[in-house]
Write a protein that holds these residues in place. Structure first.
Motif, PDB file in Angstrom:
ATOM      1  N   VAL A  26      37.220  67.801  24.658  1.00 20.10           N
ATOM      2  CA  VAL A  26      37.641  67.144  25.889  1.00 20.10           C
ATOM      3  C   VAL A  26      39.151  67.311  26.021  1.00 20.10           C
ATOM      4  N   ALA A  27      39.573  67.814  27.164  1.00 23.48           N
ATOM      5  CA  ALA A  27      40.993  67.910  27.497  1.00 23.48           C
ATOM      6  C   ALA A  27      41.280  66.818  28.529  1.00 23.48           C
ATOM      7  N   THR A  28      42.307  66.024  28.264  1.00 19.16           N
ATOM      8  CA  THR A  28      42.637  64.894  29.126  1.00 19.16           C
ATOM      9  C   THR A  28      44.106  64.948  29.522  1.00 19.16           C
ATOM     10  N   VAL A  29      44.385  64.806  30.807  1.00 21.66           N
ATOM     11  CA  VAL A  29      45.769  64.687  31.257  1.00 21.66           C
ATOM     12  C   VAL A  29      46.276  63.333  30.777  1.00 21.66           C
ATOM     13  N   VAL A  30      47.320  63.343  29.923  1.00 18.15           N
ATOM     14  CA  VAL A  30      47.838  62.096  29.363  1.00 18.15           C
ATOM     15  C   VAL A  30      49.191  61.697  29.940  1.00 18.15           C
ATOM     16  N   GLU A  31      49.872  62.652  30.606  1.00 19.42           N
ATOM     17  CA  GLU A  31      51.164  62.329  31.202  1.00 19.42           C
ATOM     18  C   GLU A  31      51.478  63.357  32.284  1.00 19.42           C
ATOM     19  N   THR A  32      52.136  62.897  33.348  1.00 15.34           N
ATOM     20  CA  THR A  32      52.572  63.803  34.417  1.00 15.34           C
ATOM     21  C   THR A  32      54.015  63.472  34.779  1.00 15.34           C
ATOM     22  N   TRP A  33      54.728  64.475  35.289  1.00 13.82           N
ATOM     23  CA  TRP A  33      56.079  64.302  35.812  1.00 13.82           C
ATOM     24  C   TRP A  33      56.157  65.050  37.127  1.00 13.82           C
ATOM     25  N   GLY A  34      56.788  64.447  38.118  1.00  9.29           N
ATOM     26  CA  GLY A  34      56.955  65.124  39.398  1.00  9.29           C
ATOM     27  C   GLY A  34      55.624  65.365  40.083  1.00  9.29           C
ATOM     28  N   SER A  35      55.550  66.457  40.789  1.00 12.79           N
ATOM     29  CA  SER A  35      54.343  66.813  41.515  1.00 12.79           C
ATOM     30  C   SER A  35      53.334  67.424  40.560  1.00 12.79           C
ATOM     31  N   ALA A  36      52.237  66.724  40.322  1.00 11.80           N
ATOM     32  CA  ALA A  36      51.195  67.207  39.411  1.00 11.80           C
ATOM     33  C   ALA A  36      49.884  67.331  40.170  1.00 11.80           C
ATOM     34  N   PRO A  37      49.115  68.378  39.893  1.00  8.28           N
ATOM     35  CA  PRO A  37      47.895  68.620  40.659  1.00  8.28           C
ATOM     36  C   PRO A  37      46.763  67.636  40.384  1.00  8.28           C
TER      37      PRO A  37
END
Length: 109
Positions: A26-37
């Motif tokens: 499982v791949a999970t988005v754990v953090e975003t910065w700025g414009s993230a899809p």
């Protein structure tokens, strides 16, 4: 939306694939910065044959995440991946939207 158009939850798909005897990461988005899809908490499920469901980036880094997930499945070690705007090295995977994301990839047992 009718039943044939219902989008399945990636985690439910992971459970189904595991019930079928597949190794799953499982791949999970754990953090975003700025414009993230995709927002934090978005998932991409990958099996040991390279099949995948879900999304962590709207398509711009999925290929790299699948490749890294295959390593996670074979080695059993989780990875934290970082993706951002591609720099001057054109071969490097990056986000065209101008943001950055961190994706945690782990084998599910």
């Amino acid at each position: 939306m009718n039943d044939s158009e219902t989008v399945q939850d990636p985690l439910s798909i992971a459970e189904k694939w595991m019930d079928e005897g597949r190794s799953v990461a499982v791949a999970t988005v754990v953090e975003t910065w700025g414009s993230a899809p995709r927002p934090v908490g978005s998932h991409l499920i990958i099996d040991d044959d390279g099949n995948f469901e879900g999304s962590v980036s709207g398509g711009c880094v999925e290929g790299e995440v699948v490749s890294e997930a295959m390593d996670v499945l074979s080695e059993g070690k989780s990875k934290l991946l970082q993706f951002g705007v591609a720099d001057e090295t054109a071969w490097r995977v990056g986000l065209s939207c101008g943001g950055r994301i961190s994706v945690f990839v782990e084998k599910v047992s």
